[in-house]
Design an enzyme around this catalytic site. Structure first.
Site, short mmCIF file in Angstrom:
data_model
loop_
_atom_site.label_atom_id
_atom_site.label_comp_id
_atom_site.label_asym_id
_atom_site.label_seq_id
_atom_site.Cartn_x
_atom_site.Cartn_y
_atom_site.Cartn_z
N CYS A 12 0.86 -1.18 0.00
CA CYS A 12 0.00 0.00 0.00
C CYS A 12 0.90 1.23 0.00
CB CYS A 12 -0.91 0.00 1.23
SG CYS A 12 -0.02 0.17 2.80
N HIS A 43 5.65 -4.77 8.94
CA HIS A 43 5.72 -6.13 9.48
C HIS A 43 6.04 -7.14 8.38
CE1 HIS A 43 3.48 -5.26 13.49
NE2 HIS A 43 4.79 -5.23 13.63
N HIS A 81 3.49 2.26 11.72
CA HIS A 81 2.41 2.01 12.68
C HIS A 81 2.17 3.17 13.63
CE1 HIS A 81 4.64 -1.77 11.74
NE2 HIS A 81 3.43 -2.14 11.34
N CYS A 103 2.22 6.13 8.85
CA CYS A 103 1.23 6.17 7.77
C CYS A 103 0.26 7.33 8.01
CB CYS A 103 0.47 4.85 7.73
SG CYS A 103 -0.92 4.83 6.57
N HIS A 131 -0.15 -5.15 19.29
CA HIS A 131 0.25 -4.60 17.99
C HIS A 131 0.71 -3.15 18.20
CE1 HIS A 131 -0.13 -3.11 13.84
NE2 HIS A 131 -0.08 -4.37 13.46
N GLU A 133 0.37 -0.45 16.42
CA GLU A 133 -0.54 0.64 16.06
C GLU A 133 -1.45 1.02 17.23
OE1 GLU A 133 -4.12 1.80 12.99
OE2 GLU A 133 -2.68 0.30 12.32
N THR A 170 -6.36 0.51 11.86
CA THR A 170 -6.62 0.62 10.42
C THR A 170 -6.59 -0.70 9.67
OG1 THR A 170 -4.27 1.05 9.95
CG2 THR A 170 -5.68 2.97 10.34
N ASN A 228 -2.70 -7.27 8.77
CA ASN A 228 -3.55 -7.23 7.58
C ASN A 228 -3.43 -8.52 6.77
OD1 ASN A 228 -1.88 -6.60 4.89
ND2 ASN A 228 -0.89 -5.48 6.54
N SER A 271 2.36 -5.28 3.32
CA SER A 271 3.79 -5.10 3.58
C SER A 271 4.64 -6.21 2.95
CB SER A 271 4.05 -5.05 5.09
OG SER A 271 3.48 -6.18 5.73
#
Length: 314
Positions: A12, A43, A81, A103, A131, A133, A170, A228, A271
């Site tokens: 992305c 990641h 993150h 991001c 995590h 984030e 996200t 993700n 990623s």
């Protein structure tokens, strides 16, 4: 073998931007050394290994603040993150040079939390425990952000039904988030909802949900730490009803998964390096269960092919 290349897949824009910033830092000889990344820039272990070749050290630890305490000098790169304000303050106090690869989608969530927490809002934040984030998001307003990973976590909250915002990590499954948000609205009918599933995550999940049912099996190429990527496998199984396996690269592919399949779907996390995914696709396309010469699952992608190319700044 017939392969359905599920699209969109792979990098992305937030991941590409973060990696480009880190590579530019490696090429910038004016930056203080050593160069550190607090955690993994994204990641994916292949990306981490490739940055090590570039002279960038990825530091691991229980959280970003604990990692930073051991850094005494040099340059630190904040990962895609995001990090908490406390991490930023400590880096400044230590006199470290900082490069922020957060991001933009994550930054938007941080801004929301910062602004509304000052107005007295409490946050129900749907995310994954451990995590980075959620760690960064919770650090923006530690007394106001309540991490919820499961429906059970939500039921255990005791908040007043006023000045509440429901938001999320996200990279979560949009279906899981929708279910928890629905229940949260039943418990707190006056809450505001800010769904922060990023567009890249959303369209990749929808592609799997719509296309995986055409396949006998789906292979998701992504790191075990990539939320993700793990969610894509979950979507294939729970939404499309197609068995799915997540692999880090070709070397983790088990032939018994595909030998009876007529059509194999392949996708990859946001990623995952493109050459790693392409190698998996090419292998499956050429795989013949009756021809042993097509059974070699050794990863052959050279490390110098992992990272995006960047122009040297003059």
């Amino acid at each position: 073998m017939d392969v359905l290349k599920i699209s969109p897949r792979g990098y992305c824009y937030g991941v590409v931007d973060a990696m480009v910033m880190a590579r530019q830092a490696a090429q910038n000889l004016d930056l203080p050394r050593p160069l550190y990344i607090l955690g993994q820039i994204v990641h994916n272990q292949h990306v981490t290994d490739a940055f090590k070749e570039d002279g960038i050290i990825s530091l691991d630890g229980p959280n970003r603040l604990e990692i930073l305490k051991n850094v005494t000098h040099g340059t630190v790169i904040f990962t895609a993150h995001g990090v908490s304000p406390e991490v930023r303050r400590l880096a400044k106090e230590k006199g470290l040079t900082c490069i922020d690869a957060t991001c933009p989608d994550v930054t938007r969530t941080h801004d929301l939390i910062r602004e509304k927490a000052e107005e007295g809002y409490q946050f129900i934040y749907i995310g994954k425990q451990g995590h980075p984030e959620p760690e960064g998001a919770m650090g923006v307003a530690p007394d106001s952000v309540h991490l919820v990973e499961t429906m059970e976590d939500l039921e255990q909250l005791t908040l007043d039904d006023r000045d509440i915002i429901i938001t999320n990590q996200t990279t979560m499954s949009q279906w899981d988030v929708a279910d928890i948000m629905k229940r949260a609205m039943e418990l707190y009918p006056n809450a505001e909802v800010h769904n922060e599933i990023c567009l890249a995550t959303q369209v990749r999940q929808e592609a799997v949900a719509e296309q995986a049912s055409q396949c006998d099996i789906v292979i998701v190429v992504g790191d075990p730490k990539s939320n993700n990527s793990n969610r894509l496998a979950q979507v294939s199984e729970q939404i499309a009803g197609t068995p799915a396996y997540r692999i880090g690269d070709l070397s983790e592919l088990k032939l018994e998964w595909i030998k009876e399949a007529k059509k194999v779907g392949v996708t990859s996390g946001a990623s995952t390096p493109t050459p790693i995914t392409k190698e998996v696709i090419t292998f499956i396309e050429n795989y013949d269960p009756n021809d042993e010469s097509t059974w070699d699952t050794a990863k052959k992608v050279p490390i110098e092919k992992i990272l995006p190319k960047v122009r040297v700044k003059k």
